[in-house]
Design an enzyme around this catalytic site. Sequence first.
Site, PDB file in Angstrom:
ATOM      1  N   ASP A  67       0.761  -1.304   0.056  1.00  0.00           N
ATOM      2  CA  ASP A  67      -0.041   0.085   0.282  1.00  0.00           C
ATOM      3  C   ASP A  67       0.941   1.216   0.007  1.00  0.00           C
ATOM      4  O   ASP A  67       2.118   1.122   0.253  1.00  0.00           O
ATOM      5  CB  ASP A  67      -0.860  -0.091   1.119  1.00  0.00           C
ATOM      6  CG  ASP A  67      -0.298  -0.622   2.418  1.00  0.00           C
ATOM      7  OD1 ASP A  67       0.869  -0.621   2.586  1.00  0.00           O
ATOM      8  OD2 ASP A  67      -0.895  -0.953   3.432  1.00  0.00           O
ATOM      9  N   ASN A 134      -7.962  -4.094  14.563  1.00  0.00           N
ATOM     10  CA  ASN A 134      -9.210  -4.492  14.145  1.00  0.00           C
ATOM     11  C   ASN A 134      -9.009  -5.610  13.072  1.00  0.00           C
ATOM     12  O   ASN A 134     -10.215  -5.930  12.403  1.00  0.00           O
ATOM     13  CB  ASN A 134      -9.798  -3.084  13.604  1.00  0.00           C
ATOM     14  CG  ASN A 134      -9.189  -2.639  12.489  1.00  0.00           C
ATOM     15  OD1 ASN A 134      -8.297  -3.022  11.829  1.00  0.00           O
ATOM     16  ND2 ASN A 134      -9.873  -1.444  11.778  1.00  0.00           N
ATOM     17  N   HIS A 136      -7.396  -5.597  10.195  1.00  0.00           N
ATOM     18  CA  HIS A 136      -7.025  -5.119   8.821  1.00  0.00           C
ATOM     19  C   HIS A 136      -5.763  -5.917   8.272  1.00  0.00           C
ATOM     20  O   HIS A 136      -4.833  -6.146   9.145  1.00  0.00           O
ATOM     21  CB  HIS A 136      -7.278  -3.531   8.682  1.00  0.00           C
ATOM     22  CG  HIS A 136      -5.761  -2.764   9.228  1.00  0.00           C
ATOM     23  ND1 HIS A 136      -6.199  -1.792  10.075  1.00  0.00           N
ATOM     24  CD2 HIS A 136      -4.427  -2.802   9.170  1.00  0.00           C
ATOM     25  CE1 HIS A 136      -4.917  -1.302  10.398  1.00  0.00           C
ATOM     26  NE2 HIS A 136      -3.886  -1.740   9.905  1.00  0.00           N
ATOM     27  N   GLU A 141     -10.300  -2.432   5.420  1.00  0.00           N
ATOM     28  CA  GLU A 141     -10.548  -2.322   6.965  1.00  0.00           C
ATOM     29  C   GLU A 141     -11.834  -3.052   7.245  1.00  0.00           C
ATOM     30  O   GLU A 141     -12.104  -3.714   6.112  1.00  0.00           O
ATOM     31  CB  GLU A 141     -10.678  -0.859   7.228  1.00  0.00           C
ATOM     32  CG  GLU A 141      -9.736   0.191   7.072  1.00  0.00           C
ATOM     33  CD  GLU A 141      -8.706   0.174   8.275  1.00  0.00           C
ATOM     34  OE1 GLU A 141      -9.118  -0.529   9.046  1.00  0.00           O
ATOM     35  OE2 GLU A 141      -7.707   0.706   8.166  1.00  0.00           O
TER      36      GLU A 141
HETATM   37  C1  F6R Z   1       1.520  -2.004   6.311  1.00  0.00           C
HETATM   38  C2  F6R Z   1       0.089  -2.327   6.412  1.00  0.00           C
HETATM   39  C3  F6R Z   1      -0.455  -2.272   7.687  1.00  0.00           C
HETATM   40  C4  F6R Z   1       0.050  -2.993   8.888  1.00  0.00           C
HETATM   41  C5  F6R Z   1      -0.815  -3.005  10.157  1.00  0.00           C
HETATM   42  C6  F6R Z   1      -0.018  -3.467  11.271  1.00  0.00           C
HETATM   43  O1  F6R Z   1       2.010  -1.846   4.919  1.00  0.00           O
HETATM   44  O2  F6R Z   1      -0.709  -2.375   5.250  1.00  0.00           O
HETATM   45  O3  F6R Z   1      -1.916  -3.166   7.140  1.00  0.00           O
HETATM   46  O4  F6R Z   1       0.605  -4.023   8.570  1.00  0.00           O
HETATM   47  O5  F6R Z   1      -1.276  -1.833  10.316  1.00  0.00           O
HETATM   48  O6  F6R Z   1       1.133  -2.309  11.811  1.00  0.00           O
HETATM   49  P1  F6R Z   1       1.792  -2.753  12.765  1.00  0.00           P
HETATM   50  O7  F6R Z   1       2.919  -3.519  12.300  1.00  0.00           O
HETATM   51  O8  F6R Z   1       2.485  -1.209  12.785  1.00  0.00           O
HETATM   52  O9  F6R Z   1       1.277  -3.129  13.993  1.00  0.00           O
END
Ligand code: F6R
Length: 238
Positions: A67, A134, A136, A141
């Site tokens: 992303d 959550n 995601h 989401e």
């Molecule tokens: C990152 C992404 C997000 C993260 C997720 C967990 O490219 O797409 O989905 O993987 O928010 O983030 P952390 O590792 O910071 O807990």
Amino acid sequence: MRIYTAENYDDMSRKAANILSAQVILKPNCVLGLATGSTPLGIYRQLIEWYNKGDVDFSEARSVNLDEYVGLGPDDDQSYRWFMNENFFRHINIKHTDLPDGLAADPAAECIRYESVIASHGGVDMQLLGLGHNGHIGFNEPGASFETGVHHVKLTEATLKANKRFFPGREQPTSAFTMGIRSIMQARRILLVVSGKDKAEIVRRVFKGAVTSEVPASILQIHNNVTLVGDREALSLL
Ligand code: F6R
């Protein structure tokens, strides 16, 4: 699904880095799907260390990232391109790295372009994923369709609030490009990494709960090649 339980964050990072480097060693011209966020940082550090020792060579590998924020370019220290360059790419010998272009003038055309970039590489061999509280994955989401490929997504109020701290005194991106659940599910292998007690409840819901779009990562239950690497705390409710 294969589960590896690590003692702590560093152990998790090393175990996951071992799996990624095995992928690169077994198929030097593989396509790695990569993620940003705090969880993979230790993995990137470990891979850089092994690269410096001569144990892993990325010269034939390619990467595609999950992303990117819409509106942020590679020189912006909050862009995911900047994150990947600083935390991984500029330290190793990988030549081909792709992310969605946050500055693309036509977002719909950019989604089509990025989808075709992934397809032209022959798809993703191993997709690294972190997990949101959550459920995601990428910017998919709760409520996101399981059927979408790369798409342009408006950030939710909760995500905007959580990310506000990264944009002090400046305008915050309100949308992003993300691989969709369909794109993620097309990866031949998935490597999901989780760390910390605060992820334990969502890890339980993802793997022990129903497969539902309300918990986007729960779809991983039906992927045929998922490896979960987590520390004891994150896996404590499985
Ligand atoms: C990152 C992404 C997000 C993260 C997720 C967990 O490219 O797409 O989905 O993987 O928010 O983030 P952390 O590792 O910071 O807990």
